[in-house]
Scaffold this active site. Structure first.
Site, PDB file in Angstrom:
ATOM      1  N   ASP A 177       9.835   2.427  -6.119  1.00  0.00           N
ATOM      2  CA  ASP A 177       8.625   2.975  -6.375  1.00  0.00           C
ATOM      3  C   ASP A 177       7.942   2.675  -7.709  1.00  0.00           C
ATOM      4  O   ASP A 177       8.482   1.942  -8.775  1.00  0.00           O
ATOM      5  CB  ASP A 177       8.337   4.447  -6.280  1.00  0.00           C
ATOM      6  CG  ASP A 177       7.083   4.983  -5.575  1.00  0.00           C
ATOM      7  OD1 ASP A 177       5.884   4.253  -5.982  1.00  0.00           O
ATOM      8  OD2 ASP A 177       7.041   6.062  -5.349  1.00  0.00           O
ATOM      9  N   ASP A 238      -0.527   5.841   0.136  1.00  0.00           N
ATOM     10  CA  ASP A 238       0.259   6.347   1.284  1.00  0.00           C
ATOM     11  C   ASP A 238      -0.171   6.810   2.310  1.00  0.00           C
ATOM     12  O   ASP A 238      -1.627   6.994   2.730  1.00  0.00           O
ATOM     13  CB  ASP A 238       0.922   7.622   0.492  1.00  0.00           C
ATOM     14  CG  ASP A 238       1.627   7.402  -0.706  1.00  0.00           C
ATOM     15  OD1 ASP A 238       1.992   6.336  -1.101  1.00  0.00           O
ATOM     16  OD2 ASP A 238       2.025   8.503  -1.161  1.00  0.00           O
TER      17      ASP A 238
HETATM   18  C1  GAL Z   1       4.709   7.543  -3.650  1.00  0.00           C
HETATM   19  C2  GAL Z   1       5.016   6.429  -2.474  1.00  0.00           C
HETATM   20  C3  GAL Z   1       5.348   7.234  -1.358  1.00  0.00           C
HETATM   21  C4  GAL Z   1       6.570   8.086  -1.546  1.00  0.00           C
HETATM   22  C5  GAL Z   1       6.116   9.091  -3.051  1.00  0.00           C
HETATM   23  C6  GAL Z   1       7.303   9.737  -3.545  1.00  0.00           C
HETATM   24  O1  GAL Z   1       3.925   6.680  -4.688  1.00  0.00           O
HETATM   25  O2  GAL Z   1       4.096   5.550  -2.292  1.00  0.00           O
HETATM   26  O3  GAL Z   1       5.761   6.458  -0.179  1.00  0.00           O
HETATM   27  O4  GAL Z   1       7.661   7.399  -1.977  1.00  0.00           O
HETATM   28  O5  GAL Z   1       5.635   8.181  -4.004  1.00  0.00           O
HETATM   29  O6  GAL Z   1       7.179  10.469  -4.487  1.00  0.00           O
END
Ligand code: GAL
Length: 431
Positions: A177, A238
């Site tokens: 991430d 997301d």
């Molecule tokens: C976001 C990511 C998600 C998930 C989340 C976890 O930034 O895009 O898919 O992994 O963080 O905190």
């Protein structure tokens, strides 16, 4: 026997020239990809985030908190069991992936990441052994910056040690991430560094990035470069368990398709995020749309749902071998939006053996099913059905539509927010 008149010969010549051109175009696109031999077709598996998020409250919600096992309740172990026993593995869903919130709040005395001792009492190595014993692979999550998005320890300053830790544990995929980075340079350097660190371990680890997603607000990402370091990459925010979210992803993807489509190919894929089929937010037609369009987009198929509680219908859709075959087509070309007319979108994707997939989406959210007629000559750069083709409807219901000539039309009827997915296979014969 049919006699070849000079007009027929001319047409045949034209057809062959077009076909040759299409073949050459297919061969030369697809830039240099990360050379780890992985993700030659889009990754398939299960990822915990959309459905289970950062639920660490195992006291109140023992069944759905993020943990390996304890007192008989075991989220990841149960998912691994079901992936192996309920036909998921057979159709290609191979990677069982942990997302954020698996870590302990501190690194250990050697600076290594450690799993939360309460929720993963036997550690990740034990989980990976278990997952491997089921014939599956294990994915894990970390972050390029100071902290993960949910606030757990980030990998900044620890890329090599974290890569080695994951390799020691037998991890097969890393979702990396991009939260808590100070600058775009730090972001880019971090993603590259981790890619090299993973390669250095000598273990085959699929590298799933979110680099372009965090880059877009500052500058247009350099996809040629990203492809050299990552096996897939998230571009957009997301996914949520809603039609609005699926619609936004499709709209963003089509409006940026000039950039995105040429970046995808064996070894490196655009990732429009998880499949939310089998959850609460999408109607049946919308679930069909997600499955069909993720196949057209050559997207990683990472389900985020509860395999312990999934309807027969959703399972059948997710395990549809014909649609999965389109997603996994070895030619590895991402499809694109061909045209949009009056809330009907026509998407197409070139496949191997000169076949094409075509998805017709009805985005009108008022009224009933709508008819839409497509001229076959307008599909697949004019060659998809030239001189003729066999057309099969794969979704919503598998139906052989029959044999069509290049100059003819195919009629579809599409439910609101639904999709008709067709497969066109070339035939040398004409009537
Ligand atoms: C976001 C990511 C998600 C998930 C989340 C976890 O930034 O895009 O898919 O992994 O963080 O905190």
């Amino acid at each position: 026997m049919m006699r070849l008149t000079s007009r027929r010969l001319q047409r045949l010549g034209c057809v062959l020239a077009l076909r040759l051109m299409a073949l050459v175009l297919r061969e030369i696109s697809g830039a240099w990809a990360l050379d780890n031999g992985l993700a030659m077709t889009p990754t398939m598996g299960w990822l915990h985030w959309e459905r289970f998020m950062c639920n660490t409250n195992c006291k109140e919600e023992p069944d759905s908190c993020v943990r390996y096992r304890s007192f008989g309740e075991k989220l990841f172990m149960q998912m691994a069991d079901l992936m192996a026993s309920e036909g998921w593995k057979e159709v290609g869903y191979e990677y069982l992936c942990i997302d954020d919130c698996w870590m302990a709040p501190q690194r250990d005395s050697k600076g290594r990441l450690q799993a939360d001792p309460k929720r993963f009492p036997s550690g990740i190595r034990h989980l990976s052994n278990y997952v491997h014993s089921k014939g599956l692979k294990l994915g894990i999550y970390a972050d390029v910056g100071k902290k993960t998005c949910a606030g757990y320890p980030g990998s900044l300053g620890y890329y090599d040690i974290d890569a080695e830790t994951f390799a020691d544990w037998g991890v097969d995929l890393l979702k990396f991430d991009g939260c808590y980075c100070d600058t775009v340079e730090q972001l880019a350097d971090g993603y590259k560094h981790m890619s090299l660190a993973l390669n250095k371990t000598g273990r085959s680890i699929v590298y799933s990035c979110e680099w372009p997603l965090y880059m877009w607000p500052f500058q247009k990402p350099n996809y040629t470069e990203i492809r050299q370091y990552c096996n897939h990459w998230r571009n957009f925010g997301d996914i949520y368990d809603s039609w609005q979210s699926v619609k936004n992803i499709l709209a963003w993807t089509s409006s940026n398709q000039r950039t995105l489509v040429s970046a995808a190919g064996p070894g490196g894929w655009n990732d429009p995020d998880m499949l939310v089929i089998g959850n609460f937010g999408l109607s049946w037609d919308q679930q069909i749309t997600q499955m069909a369009l993720w196949a057209i987009m050559a997207a990683p198929l990472l389900m985020s749902n509860d395999l312990r509680h999934i309807s027969f219908q959703a399972k059948t859709l997710l395990q549809n071998k014909d649609v999965i075959a389109i997603n996994q087509d070895p030619l590895g070309k991402q499809g694109y939006l061909l045209r949009k007319e009056d809330s009907i979108e026509v998407w197409e994707r070139p496949l191997s053996n000169l076949a094409w997939a075509v998805a017709v989406v009805n985005l009108q959210e008022i009224g009933g099913p709508r008819s839409y007629t497509i001229s076959l000559a307008s599909l697949g750069q004019g060659v998809a059905c030239n001189p003729a083709c066999h057309i099969t409807e794969l979704l919503p219901v598998k139906t052989k539509l029959g044999f069509y000539e290049w100059t003819s039309y195919v009629k579809t009827r599409i439910n609101p927010t639904g999709t008709v997915l067709l497969q066109l296979k070339i035939s040398q014969t004409t009537f």
